[in-house]
Write an enzyme that holds these catalytic residues in place. Structure first.
Site, PDB file in Angstrom:
ATOM      1  N   CYS A  48       0.837  -1.207   0.000  1.00 11.87           N
ATOM      2  CA  CYS A  48       0.000   0.000   0.000  1.00 11.87           C
ATOM      3  C   CYS A  48       0.874   1.261   0.000  1.00 11.87           C
ATOM      4  O   CYS A  48       0.548   2.266  -0.636  1.00 11.87           O
ATOM      5  CB  CYS A  48      -0.927   0.024   1.211  1.00 11.87           C
ATOM      6  SG  CYS A  48      -1.998  -1.412   1.304  1.00 11.87           S
ATOM      7  N   ARG A 124      -7.948  -4.250  -3.074  1.00 17.27           N
ATOM      8  CA  ARG A 124      -7.535  -3.021  -3.776  1.00 17.27           C
ATOM      9  C   ARG A 124      -8.570  -2.697  -4.850  1.00 17.27           C
ATOM     10  O   ARG A 124      -8.496  -3.201  -5.962  1.00 17.27           O
ATOM     11  CB  ARG A 124      -6.140  -3.218  -4.392  1.00 17.27           C
ATOM     12  CG  ARG A 124      -5.091  -3.552  -3.346  1.00 17.27           C
ATOM     13  CD  ARG A 124      -3.704  -3.718  -3.908  1.00 17.27           C
ATOM     14  NE  ARG A 124      -2.863  -4.389  -2.925  1.00 17.27           N
ATOM     15  CZ  ARG A 124      -2.315  -3.799  -1.856  1.00 17.27           C
ATOM     16  NH1 ARG A 124      -2.472  -2.510  -1.669  1.00 17.27           N
ATOM     17  NH2 ARG A 124      -1.591  -4.488  -1.002  1.00 17.27           N
TER      18      ARG A 124
END
Ligand code: BEZ
Length: 221
Positions: A48, A124
């Site tokens: 991330c 995601r």
């Protein structure tokens, strides 16, 4: 579990969200601009972190296309703030777009971003929301694989180009193996359109492999 599944062509559901830049009302606060809303599994996680830096580095390219960015994870606003502070201090990249704090997962569940494989955090997800609040594309990637930012930017640009010219765009546009950067004329849907396409091919207005596969140069528009 997903509360409902949203799809391309749906109006983005009205909601008020808490972000690192204060309260926002979606999609109304972004009317007239496009919005890329993306979820990440969690703050202080390596993949991330690489994605946030990549989104930030391409942010000017999104903005050139009238587009804003917004992140989201099932974390508190203070965690987002501490993490982005860490990113700036350690990687030298200030994160300047807002991040939704969704500690109870309410927004994430509404948007179908919590999938079976990982029920306490988001996958995601990427929502492309146009300047009128309509969902135009949705991507989902697993937690283990960071997103391809260039593909997200390419898809945005292709959607905006398709809207502008009312043409479709081929695989890997603008670097397609068969027709390069040219755009595809919507296939003829009836005999009248078929005759029209054949005529356009004769006059050089379009190039065709066949009546159902015609394309044209955008620069000629
Ligand atoms: C990461 O961002 O590094 C990550 C998050 C969740 C699962 C695996 C990796």
């Amino acid at each position: 579990m997903n509360e409902r599944s949203l799809s391309i062509g749906d109006q983005f559901p009205e909601m008020t969200v808490q972000t690192t830049h204060g309260t926002k009302t979606l999609p109304d606060d972004y009317e007239g601009r496009w919005l890329i809303l993306f979820s990440h599994p969690g703050d202080f996680t390596p993949v991330c972190t690489t994605e946030f830096v990549a989104f930030q580095q391409l942010y000017p390219e999104f903005q050139k296309r009238g587009t804003e960015l917004m992140g989201l994870s099932i974390d508190q606003v203070q965690a987002h703030m501490k993490w982005t502070e860490w990113i700036e201090q350690n990687l030298g990249v200030p994160i300047t777009f807002p991040i939704i704090a969704d500690p109870l997962g309410t927004v994430a569940n509404k948007l179908g971003m919590v999938h079976k494989a990982r029920q306490t955090s988001t996958v995601r997800g990427v929502y492309f929301i146009d300047d009128k609040g309509m969902i135009r594309a949705i991507f989902f990637y697993p937690a283990e694989v960071g997103r391809g930012l260039k593909e997200i930017l390419r898809t945005l640009y292709a959607l905006q180009t398709s809207d502008h010219y009312h043409l479709a765009l081929p695989a890997d546009w603008p670097n397609n193996n068969i027709i390069g950067d040219r755009a595809i004329v919507p296939p003829a849907a009836n005999e009248q359109q078929k005759a029209e396409r054949l005529k356009q091919a004769e006059t050089g207005e379009v190039d065709c492999f066949d009546w159902w596969f015609c394309y044209k140069n955008l620069r000629k528009e």
